[in-house]
Motif scaffolding. Structure first.
Motif, PDB file in Angstrom:
ATOM      1  N   ILE A  27       0.830  -1.203   0.000  1.00  0.00           N
ATOM      2  CA  ILE A  27       0.000   0.000   0.000  1.00  0.00           C
ATOM      3  C   ILE A  27       0.868   1.258   0.000  1.00  0.00           C
ATOM      4  CG2 ILE A  27      -1.576   1.377   1.402  1.00  0.00           C
ATOM      5  CD1 ILE A  27      -2.981  -0.841  -0.075  1.00  0.00           C
ATOM      6  N   GLU A  28       1.899   1.275   0.825  1.00  0.00           N
ATOM      7  CA  GLU A  28       2.795   2.433   0.893  1.00  0.00           C
ATOM      8  C   GLU A  28       3.480   2.668  -0.452  1.00  0.00           C
ATOM      9  OE1 GLU A  28       6.645   4.079   3.490  1.00  0.00           O
ATOM     10  OE2 GLU A  28       5.815   2.082   3.872  1.00  0.00           O
ATOM     11  N   TYR A  29       3.963   1.588  -1.070  1.00  0.00           N
ATOM     12  CA  TYR A  29       4.642   1.718  -2.364  1.00  0.00           C
ATOM     13  C   TYR A  29       3.670   2.158  -3.458  1.00  0.00           C
ATOM     14  CZ  TYR A  29       6.789   0.362  -6.776  1.00  0.00           C
ATOM     15  OH  TYR A  29       7.268   0.377  -8.069  1.00  0.00           O
ATOM     16  N   LEU A  30       2.496   1.519  -3.527  1.00  0.00           N
ATOM     17  CA  LEU A  30       1.521   1.844  -4.566  1.00  0.00           C
ATOM     18  C   LEU A  30       1.067   3.298  -4.456  1.00  0.00           C
ATOM     19  CD1 LEU A  30      -0.569  -1.447  -4.394  1.00  0.00           C
ATOM     20  CD2 LEU A  30       0.942  -0.763  -6.272  1.00  0.00           C
ATOM     21  N   GLN A  31       0.872   3.767  -3.237  1.00  0.00           N
ATOM     22  CA  GLN A  31       0.462   5.164  -3.056  1.00  0.00           C
ATOM     23  C   GLN A  31       1.503   6.112  -3.640  1.00  0.00           C
ATOM     24  OE1 GLN A  31      -2.618   6.294  -1.126  1.00  0.00           O
ATOM     25  NE2 GLN A  31      -2.055   7.830  -2.635  1.00  0.00           N
TER      26      GLN A  31
END
Length: 252
Positions: free
Chosen positions: A146-150
């Motif tokens: 989630i952190e990377y995709l954001q």
């Protein structure tokens, strides 16, 4: 036992049709074909699950087919070429298309696990098959994803200018059952733009499209704390391979 020998022995007793059954993986585990190296098991399981084992069994011109299949898998899944080639040739050996199999320069059991693209966290290269039996790893993987995709979401629409709305975009990444799916959620503040659509496209590190989906702004989108939320359709992991394969998420 080496993988190609194990496949040959299993098919001798079970018949060639057994090769394509889900139980084939468990049989290979019983024969200790993957005991010393998790990466070989994950590589073979991916090939089996996504139909590449079946392609080997059906191939007519085996030499040409092998090179093309290896190229396709390494390109699309970022798996180690020696393990991909060894896995496919092991299948060919098991069904009688090859009389011998030469191991890579290093034994597959000593090769390093697949490395993530462009120096990303190695856990972003994991698939749902690596995660389904480990809830703690699955949770950690989800949070990192989630952190990377954001961080890689790009917007090509000027929402304020074109629709007089403010939009915040959040990734939704779900791991459950036998799948992992990626969606986007759009938090919309302002006059709700009914009967409009948006597209989102996933690009890999070479600029190729590896997944796309859309959302339709309709009256049924959810109300939450003063804003509306619209969710896109899902993109399945089979399309993009792993989170590490995604370099950009572009919203149009």
């Amino acid at each position: 036992m080496q993988l190609h020998i194990a496949i040959s022995k299993i098919l001798k007793y079970q018949g060639e049709s057994f090769l394509l059954e889900p139980k084939m993986i468990n049989a290979l585990i019983d024969f200790q074909a993957f005991e010393q190296h998790q990466a070989l098991k994950n590589t073979f399981r991916t090939l089996h699950q996504d139909g590449y084992v079946a392609k080997v069994a059906k191939a007519q011109a085996w030499d040409t087919a092998c090179d093309q299949l290896v190229y396709d898998v390494v390109r699309d899944y970022a798996l180690p070429q020696p393990l991909v080639e060894y896995s496919l040739k092991s299948v060919a050996y098991g069904v009688g298309k090859l009389s011998s199999v030469t191991l890579p320069e290093e034994d597959p059991a000593s090769l390093p696990a697949p490395q993530p693209t462009n120096g990303l966290d190695p856990e972003l290269s994991l698939s749902y098959m690596d995660l389904i039996d480990d809830q703690r790893l699955s949770k950690r993987h989800h949070d990192k994803a989630i952190e990377y995709l954001q961080s890689i979401i790009e917007t090509k629409t000027d929402w304020k200018k074109e629709m007089k709305i403010d939009v915040k975009i959040h990734p939704i990444y779900k791991i459950y059952g036998n799948a992992a799916n990626l969606q986007l959620a759009l938090e919309i503040t302002g006059p709700y733009p009914t009967e409009q659509t948006i597209d989102f496209v996933l690009y890999d590190h070479r600029g190729n499209i590896i997944g796309k989906s859309l959302a339709f702004f309709d009256e049924y989108s959810k109300d939450r704390r003063g804003f509306r939320v619209c969710e896109t359709d899902s993109v399945n992991e089979e399309q993009y391979g792993s989170i590490a394969n995604i370099a950009r998420i572009v919203v149009y």
